[in-house]
Design a protein around this motif. Structure first.
Motif, short mmCIF file in Angstrom:
data_model
loop_
_atom_site.label_atom_id
_atom_site.label_comp_id
_atom_site.label_asym_id
_atom_site.label_seq_id
_atom_site.Cartn_x
_atom_site.Cartn_y
_atom_site.Cartn_z
N ASP A 171 0.95 -1.16 0.09
CA ASP A 171 -0.27 0.03 -0.15
C ASP A 171 0.88 1.36 0.25
O ASP A 171 1.53 1.31 0.34
N SER A 172 0.94 2.03 -1.15
CA SER A 172 1.73 2.94 -1.59
C SER A 172 1.80 4.49 -0.54
O SER A 172 2.19 5.39 0.07
N ASN A 173 -0.34 4.55 -0.03
CA ASN A 173 -0.32 5.05 0.63
C ASN A 173 0.39 5.16 2.16
O ASN A 173 -0.18 6.50 2.76
N ALA A 174 0.17 4.30 2.43
CA ALA A 174 0.00 4.11 4.26
C ALA A 174 1.82 4.43 4.57
O ALA A 174 2.86 4.22 3.96
N LYS A 175 1.22 4.90 5.79
CA LYS A 175 3.11 5.86 6.25
C LYS A 175 3.31 4.86 7.19
O LYS A 175 4.52 5.25 7.96
N ALA A 176 3.01 4.34 8.02
CA ALA A 176 2.47 3.29 9.23
C ALA A 176 1.92 2.35 9.77
O ALA A 176 0.79 2.11 8.72
N VAL A 177 2.00 1.32 10.44
CA VAL A 177 1.11 0.76 10.59
C VAL A 177 0.68 1.34 12.57
O VAL A 177 1.55 1.54 12.93
N ARG A 178 -0.49 0.93 12.00
CA ARG A 178 -1.35 1.37 13.28
C ARG A 178 -1.58 0.36 14.73
O ARG A 178 -1.97 -0.37 14.02
N PHE A 179 -0.92 0.57 15.98
CA PHE A 179 -0.83 -0.64 17.11
C PHE A 179 -2.39 0.39 18.06
O PHE A 179 -1.72 1.32 18.92
N GLY A 180 -3.13 -0.44 18.21
CA GLY A 180 -3.74 -0.30 19.84
C GLY A 180 -5.15 -0.79 19.85
O GLY A 180 -4.31 -2.06 19.53
N VAL A 181 -5.36 -0.38 20.61
CA VAL A 181 -7.22 -1.41 21.26
C VAL A 181 -8.67 -0.61 20.95
O VAL A 181 -7.99 0.42 20.32
N CYS B 33 -15.67 -9.60 25.24
CA CYS B 33 -16.57 -10.14 27.18
C CYS B 33 -15.43 -9.18 27.92
O CYS B 33 -15.45 -9.57 29.39
N SER B 34 -14.02 -9.17 28.04
CA SER B 34 -13.32 -9.34 28.67
C SER B 34 -12.42 -7.29 28.58
O SER B 34 -12.35 -6.75 29.55
N GLY B 35 -13.75 -6.52 27.35
CA GLY B 35 -13.00 -4.89 27.89
C GLY B 35 -12.34 -4.68 26.56
O GLY B 35 -13.08 -3.88 25.68
N TYR B 36 -11.03 -5.26 26.07
CA TYR B 36 -10.08 -4.63 25.08
C TYR B 36 -9.37 -5.72 24.30
O TYR B 36 -9.81 -7.14 24.53
N SER B 37 -9.63 -5.39 22.61
CA SER B 37 -9.26 -6.36 22.18
C SER B 37 -7.87 -5.13 20.87
O SER B 37 -8.51 -4.45 20.62
N TYR B 38 -6.74 -6.14 20.18
CA TYR B 38 -5.71 -5.16 19.57
C TYR B 38 -6.41 -5.26 18.56
O TYR B 38 -7.20 -5.77 17.69
N VAL B 39 -6.09 -4.09 17.50
CA VAL B 39 -5.98 -3.35 17.00
C VAL B 39 -4.67 -3.43 15.53
O VAL B 39 -4.26 -2.82 16.24
N VAL B 40 -4.17 -3.75 14.67
CA VAL B 40 -2.96 -3.85 13.59
C VAL B 40 -3.87 -3.37 12.38
O VAL B 40 -4.70 -4.10 12.02
N ASP B 41 -3.39 -2.08 12.24
CA ASP B 41 -3.95 -1.32 10.42
C ASP B 41 -3.32 -0.81 10.09
O ASP B 41 -1.48 -0.55 11.26
N LEU B 42 -2.96 -0.50 9.10
CA LEU B 42 -2.05 0.61 8.51
C LEU B 42 -2.55 2.08 8.56
O LEU B 42 -3.78 1.81 8.34
#
Length: 108
Positions: free
Chosen positions: A20-30, A35-44
């Protein structure tokens, strides 16, 4: 901010960025879910926001938003293949529990 990538995770992220030539970085977060509260998110990430924190690791710029940072600081990210499945695996010292299916986690 202290987040580390194994060589396998770094290579997987480099592969995604190369597609993906538009991607500047990989985004990591929650996100709140499960059922426990949070899940991880990994995206461009097409952009880096003013409140993002970031690290650079051998060609991978990893950005984390300010709200997610306290929940993921110290996490080691790995990438594993098991049979036909492949997934990022997170070793997060901030978790105090996980749901039975492993899709979400809690923090203390």
């Amino acid at each position: 901010m202290s987040i580390s990538l194994t060589p396998a995770a770094r290579q997987r992220m480099l592969d995604f960025l190369a597609r993906d030539s538009n991607a500047k970085a990989v985004r990591f977060g929650v996100k709140r879910t499960g059922c426990s509260g949070y899940s991880y998110v990994v995206d461009l990430a097409d952009s880096i926001r003013d409140d993002d924190h970031w690290i650079e690791d051998a060609g991978v710029r990893l950005v984390v938003d300010a709200k997610s940072l306290p929940l993921v600081d110290g996490t080691a990210i790995d990438f594993q293949k098991k049979g036909l499945n492949a997934e990022f695996v997170f070793h997060n010292p901030n978790t105090t529990g996980e749901c039975g299916c492993g899709e979400s986690f809690t923090v203390g």
